[in-house]
Structure formats: C-alpha cells, structure tokens
Design a protein around this motif. Structure first.
Motif, PDB file in Angstrom:
ATOM      1  N   ALA A  71      54.012  41.925  43.465  1.00 13.98           N
ATOM      2  CA  ALA A  71      52.985  42.783  44.039  1.00 13.98           C
ATOM      3  C   ALA A  71      53.591  44.190  43.967  1.00 13.98           C
ATOM      4  CB  ALA A  71      52.675  42.405  45.473  1.00 13.98           C
ATOM      5  N   ARG A 116      53.029  38.288  35.942  1.00  9.75           N
ATOM      6  CA  ARG A 116      52.473  39.609  35.594  1.00  9.75           C
ATOM      7  C   ARG A 116      53.327  40.194  34.474  1.00  9.75           C
ATOM      8  NH1 ARG A 116      53.425  44.346  39.610  1.00  9.75           N
ATOM      9  NH2 ARG A 116      55.114  44.652  38.114  1.00  9.75           N
ATOM     10  N   PRO A 150      40.925  48.266  49.478  1.00 10.13           N
ATOM     11  CA  PRO A 150      41.897  47.616  50.376  1.00 10.13           C
ATOM     12  C   PRO A 150      42.000  46.125  50.045  1.00 10.13           C
ATOM     13  CG  PRO A 150      40.303  48.926  51.601  1.00 10.13           C
ATOM     14  CD  PRO A 150      39.772  48.805  50.199  1.00 10.13           C
ATOM     15  N   GLY A 192      45.731  38.107  44.841  1.00  7.34           N
ATOM     16  CA  GLY A 192      47.092  38.182  44.337  1.00  7.34           C
ATOM     17  C   GLY A 192      48.041  37.620  45.388  1.00  7.34           C
ATOM     18  N   ASP A 193      49.284  37.330  44.990  1.00  9.06           N
ATOM     19  CA  ASP A 193      50.238  36.858  46.003  1.00  9.06           C
ATOM     20  C   ASP A 193      50.396  37.921  47.095  1.00  9.06           C
ATOM     21  OD1 ASP A 193      51.617  38.512  44.167  1.00  9.06           O
ATOM     22  OD2 ASP A 193      52.663  36.818  43.284  1.00  9.06           O
TER      23      ASP A 193
END
Ligand SMILES: Cc1ncc(C[n+]2csc(CCOP(=O)(O)OP(=O)(O)O)c2C)c(N)n1
Ligand SMILES: [Mg+2]
Length: 334
Positions: free
Chosen positions: A167, A229, A105, A134-135
C-alpha cells in the motif's frame, strides 16, 4: 477473457506512453500484473449487476463493457468523455453498465455500494454487487464499517481483497498482524476463499461461486486474491523500496503468460490464434489513441457557474447530466 487481459495490459501501456508525453490529466495508477484478479472476477457478474472499482481495476471496467475509447477520452480529459473532460482517470459512474465511480478516501466506496446492494434487495431485484479493496484500503475505518454492515445485513455482495503486498510504500505485513489474509474474514463472520490472483480461471471460479451465493440471498463473501503490485504506486513512484528479487519472482508468474500457456497446453488455442487476438487489440488501441488525441478539449467557458431553475450550480455538473442523457441510455434489467 484472454482478449480483456490483453486489452487491459495494452491500454495501460498506451496510457503510460501518453502520460510521459504530457497528454494524461492527473496520474496513472497501474494495474499491470493484476489483470487476472480483476478480469476473472468481473467476468463472473451478469448484466444488471453492479461493480465498484478502486484504483487499479482497468480490466474490470473493460470486462463490464466500458469502451476503451471512452477510457482514453476520460484520461485525456476530452470534451466527449463520460465526465465531459471535467474529471480524470476512471472517476466515472455509468449506471447503464452498472459501474459506480471510485471515491478518493479508501474504503468509502464499499459503504456506498452497500447502499446499492440494499436498494436491490428492498426492490426485490436479484442483482449482485462486487467491489475491490486493496490490502491497505481494507484496513481503513470505512472498510471495517462497510464489511460489518454488509455481513450483518447479508447484502448481495462480493468483496475481492487484493493482497498485492503493498500500500504505497508500506508492506502488507505492516498493515495487518494476521499470518494469512483470509483470517480477517472471521472478524466479520463471513465466508471467505483464497485464490491465486494471477490465475484468471481460479479467480473466476471462486467469484462465480460467491456471486451465485449472493444472488441466492445468502450474503457477502470475501475473496482474498494473492497477487503482486508490479509497478510503483503511480507513475511518479519508481518503487525503489521494492526488492528486485520479489519483482523477478512475480514477473515469472505473469497472469497473461500463464493463461496463454494454459490455453495452448490444453489445446483450446494455438500460438497463432492468440496472436490474432493480440494483433486485433493492438490495432483497436492504435485507432482509439489517434481518435482520442484529435478529440477536442472542453471549452474554458464551461468551467463557469451556471443557473438551473434559478439555482446557481457549477456548469460541469449540469453538463455531466447532459452527457449521460444524450449518450448513455440505461439498459438495466427492470
Ligand atoms: C483514507 C485514505 N488514506 C490514504 C489515502 C492515500 N492513498 C491512496 S491509494 C493508497 C494506497 C492503497 O493501498 P492498497 O489499498 O493496498 O491498494 P494498492 O495501491 O495496493 O492497489 C493510499 C495510502 C487515501 N486515498 N485514503
Ligand atoms: Mg495493496
């Protein structure tokens, strides 16, 4: 630093090949293009500090001293891997290297790392923890709680927020309403810095400052690394939703090419001297892949439940302990 950048890139290239050959157990979350962010930041830590990766921090694990052979065994789920072939990818905790395994999670690992940082402080140890969000991960409830607690407790922590624009298939401007991601730090009352995440020295310098601050007892710093990414979410994702021009733009800012150019232009290295490093890495990885492919899989009997001191527990857990005790002697500073 250059060696770790190249090693990380090369290892992920080999892993992609191995995944396509059906050798990798599970999926592959690719950090190619983000190596400067993770290598530069991990480089700023010292022995005895702890680091918790999220999902694309191969370069950080290598920089902290994890042997690429161990990572290959782990991805191929072989018996001799850190989790004895019972877990996948970089899901491993190695206390002697100060590595805390990732947690599924998103954001939850920050809360666990807060506990590690708090323990260091309670014991009077001047050790620092560093982690990545991460964003997308930074917008979870767990991450908000974690950042808030770290801030109010002034924990010895550095959080690198990897703003890589995506994401999964959600753009980062659909994750947060701030124009500049550094603005999220104000909500927690922590100092923040923005870095070019594809410039390994810029990342190193800013992280070093934050690590020193944390070690002096001045609390947590948030560093926003601006990067991209370059691949899909994982190997199964062809990233058809990503605009080609954006990829093209960021490809021209490849972190390894940038650092190579810097080292040559500034006279620190030459093209041939860097070629030697690349060739040494290529050979090291070729040998490691061969070794991993010939390593045995775990015995099926190992998947049964066993009994320890009268209590029935899954065998993999007991074996995992055994692997740690046999192979990895803790070398942490007292
Ligand atoms: C709480 C939670 N929600 C969703 C997921 C599924 N998931 C795993 S990675 C990911 C995207 C993460 O994006 P980001 O944090 O920006 O990291 P990046 O993939 O860019 O490295 C999602 C949605 C999860 N693991 N945990
Ligand atoms: Mg992201």
């Amino acid at each position: 630093m250059f060696r770790f950048l190249v090693l990380s890139r090369g290892l992920e290239e080999r892993l992609e090949d191995l995944l396509k050959q059906g050798q990798v157990v599970g999926d592959l979350y690719d950090g190619r293009g983000q190596e400067a962010t993770v290598v530069g930041s991990a480089f700023a830590l010292e022995e005895g500090d702890w680091l918790a990766p999220s999902l694309r921090e191969m370069g950080a694990l290598l920089t902290r001293g994890l042997d690429p052979r161990m990572l290959l065994l782990q991805y191929l789920a072989r018996e001799g891997s850190p989790s004895a072939g019972r877990d996948k990818a970089h899901h491993l905790t190695m206390p002697h290297l100060g590595l805390l395994g990732p947690i599924g999670p998103l954001g939850a690992h920050l809360c666990v790392l807060n506990g590690v940082a708090l323990a260091f402080r309670m014991r009077g140890e001047r050790r620092v923890c560093l982690t990545y969000l991460g964003d997308g991960a930074s917008r979870t409830g767990a991450a908000h709680e974690g950042l808030n607690l770290a801030a109010v407790q002034r924990l010895p922590l550095v959080v690198i927020l990897i703003h890589n624009r995506w994401a999964f298939a959600t753009r980062s401007d659909q994750q947060a309403a701030v124009a500049d991601w550094i603005d999220v730090a104000a909500a927690y009352g922590v100092p923040a810095a923005s870095v070019d995440g594809n410039d390994v020295l810029h990342v190193y310098d800013e992280t070093r400052r934050a690590v020193d601050r944390a070690r002096r007892g001045e609390g947590v710093t948030l560093i926003v690394a601006e990067t991209y990414r370059m691949r899909g979410h994982a190997q199964h994702d062809a990233q058809e939703y990503v605009p080609e021009e954006e990829l093209h733009e960021w490809r021209a800012r490849d972190p390894i090419d940038l650092f190579e150019r810097y080292l040559i232009d500034s006279g620190f290295e030459s093209r041939p001297s860097l070629a030697v490093v690349k060739e040494a890495v290529r050979r090291e990885l070729a040998a490691a892949v061969e070794e991993a492919l010939s390593a045995p899989m775990p015995e099926p009997e190992g998947a049964r439940f066993g009994t320890v001191e009268g209590e029935e527990i899954p065998v993999p857990w007991t074996r995992r302990e055994a692997v740690y005790e046999d192979v990895h002697q803790p070398t942490l500073r007292p």
